[in-house]
Design an enzyme around this catalytic site. Structure first.
Site, short mmCIF file in Angstrom:
data_model
loop_
_atom_site.label_atom_id
_atom_site.label_comp_id
_atom_site.label_asym_id
_atom_site.label_seq_id
_atom_site.Cartn_x
_atom_site.Cartn_y
_atom_site.Cartn_z
CE LYS A 32 -2.43 1.70 3.63
NZ LYS A 32 -2.47 3.17 3.62
CG ASP A 59 -5.20 4.27 1.60
OD1 ASP A 59 -6.31 4.74 1.29
OD2 ASP A 59 -4.85 4.03 2.78
CG LEU A 60 -2.88 8.65 -3.16
CD1 LEU A 60 -2.49 9.32 -4.46
CD2 LEU A 60 -1.78 8.84 -2.12
CG PHE A 62 -8.43 10.78 -4.66
CD1 PHE A 62 -7.26 11.52 -4.46
CD2 PHE A 62 -8.39 9.69 -5.50
CE1 PHE A 62 -6.08 11.16 -5.09
CE2 PHE A 62 -7.22 9.33 -6.14
CZ PHE A 62 -6.06 10.06 -5.93
CG ASP A 64 -11.47 18.51 -3.96
OD1 ASP A 64 -12.35 19.37 -4.15
OD2 ASP A 64 -10.28 18.80 -3.77
N PRO A 66 -16.79 16.72 -7.32
CG PRO A 66 -19.03 16.17 -7.75
CD PRO A 66 -18.17 17.16 -7.02
CG ASN A 67 -13.94 18.88 -12.84
OD1 ASN A 67 -14.05 18.16 -13.83
ND2 ASN A 67 -13.05 19.86 -12.76
NE ARG A 185 -2.59 -2.07 15.64
CZ ARG A 185 -2.41 -1.58 14.40
NH1 ARG A 185 -2.52 -2.38 13.34
NH2 ARG A 185 -2.12 -0.32 14.21
NE ARG A 215 0.70 2.17 13.09
CZ ARG A 215 -0.17 3.05 13.56
NH1 ARG A 215 0.24 4.00 14.37
NH2 ARG A 215 -1.44 2.98 13.22
O1 LIG Z 1 -9.91 3.53 7.77
C1 LIG Z 1 -8.71 3.40 7.47
C2 LIG Z 1 -8.24 3.57 6.19
C3 LIG Z 1 -6.91 3.37 5.92
N1 LIG Z 1 -6.05 3.04 6.89
C4 LIG Z 1 -4.62 2.83 6.53
O2 LIG Z 1 -4.23 1.48 6.83
C5 LIG Z 1 -2.93 1.44 7.39
C6 LIG Z 1 -3.00 0.81 8.75
O3 LIG Z 1 -1.72 0.77 9.31
P1 LIG Z 1 -1.44 0.18 10.77
O4 LIG Z 1 0.01 0.49 11.01
O5 LIG Z 1 -1.73 -1.30 10.70
O6 LIG Z 1 -2.34 0.87 11.74
C7 LIG Z 1 -2.40 2.88 7.40
O7 LIG Z 1 -1.57 3.06 6.28
C8 LIG Z 1 -3.65 3.75 7.26
O8 LIG Z 1 -3.41 4.91 6.49
C9 LIG Z 1 -6.49 2.86 8.16
O9 LIG Z 1 -5.73 2.54 9.09
N2 LIG Z 1 -7.83 3.04 8.42
#
Ligand SMILES: O=c1ccn([C@@H]2O[C@H](COP(=O)(O)O)[C@@H](O)[C@H]2O)c(=O)[nH]1
Length: 235
Positions: A32, A59-60, A62, A64, A66-67, A185, A215
């Site tokens: 990711k 995973d940016l 977005f 904003d 619609p355009n 976790r 993590r």
């Molecule tokens: O609701 C959300 C959407 C995205 N994330 C992303 O997932 C990982 C989780 O990382 P951990 O280190 O396992 O906590 C992280 O990159 C978030 O940006 C999310 O946690 N929750």
């Protein structure tokens, strides 16, 4: 359980750190790329991952008008990534425009159409945050279900949700709708800023298609062992 169901985030700030992480965990097939890395090093990291034949979750998130969302999705889908995120709260017009744009971008580049998935509610928020800070007058499970249905009605391929809600969302949205779950976790690991968590085994049993686990693997002294332990724990 196959390692292919685990997506590991590259939450680092340089290309060098990201490459070192990928090289340390050669068995990981799905990575990711999020805001921190993309803002600092741009699409170069995507080129690297593609050359390594890795799947990419861009995973940016977005969010904003619609355009603008559509323009970002069109550009993102030209990189040949597999998953792209948008916030469901951008609304139906934006989600529909985003879906159309990922199809256009992929067609222009010749890559397959990436799956566009909507964030239902960040896993760092709990029901108290939803009620008291965001002032949403719905119970959390009902709110996340509405967001997933909004994504589905807008033609998106799936949603990002907490593993705690995935079973209920799956029941309503069906087997074809993709559910990607962060907030995972393993037993004994620190929760950090994640509020709505399940263990990997619980998340898969509840119906998640993919688990995003950062993590607990990447902050471990031995990330290879940490990943192996997760796979063993799932069985
Ligand atoms: O609701 C959300 C959407 C995205 N994330 C992303 O997932 C990982 C989780 O990382 P951990 O280190 O396992 O906590 C992280 O990159 C978030 O940006 C999310 O946690 N929750």
């Amino acid at each position: 359980m196959s390692v292919d169901k685990i997506i590991v985030p590259l939450d680092v700030s340089t290309k060098e750190e990201a490459i070192a992480r990928v090289e340390k965990l050669p068995q990981v097939t799905f990575w990711k790329v999020g805001l921190e890395l993309f803002v600092s090093c741009g699409p170069e990291i995507l080129t690297f991952l593609k050359a390594q034949q890795k799947r990419i979750f861009l995973d940016l998130k977005f969010h904003d008008i619609p355009n603008t969302v559509a323009g970002a999705c069109r550009s993102a889908s030209r990189y040949g990534v597999d998953l792209i995120t948008v916030h469901a709260t951008a609304g139906k017009t934006a989600l529909k425009a985003a879906q159309k744009a990922v199809e256009e971008g992929a067609n222009q580049s010749g890559y397959p159409v990436p799956k566009l998935i909507a964030i239902t509610l960040l896993t760092s928020l709990n029901s108290r945050d939803l009620a008291f800070d965001l002032k949403v007058p719905l119970e959390l499970p009902e709110y996340t279900l509405n967001m997933a249905l909004l994504a589905q009605e807008s033609g998106l391929a799936g949603a990002v949700c907490s593993p705690q809600e995935v079973s209920q969302l799956r029941q309503t949205c069906g087997d074809e709708f993709l559910f990607v779950c962060p907030g995972v976790r393993p037993t004994g690991s620190e929760r950090g800023d994640q509020q709505r968590t399940f263990t990997p085994a619980q998340a898969l049993k509840a119906g998640a298609d993919y688990l995003v686990i950062g993590r607990p693997i990447t902050a471990s002294d031995d990330p290879v062992k940490a990943l192996e332990r997760i796979i063993d724990e799932i069985g």
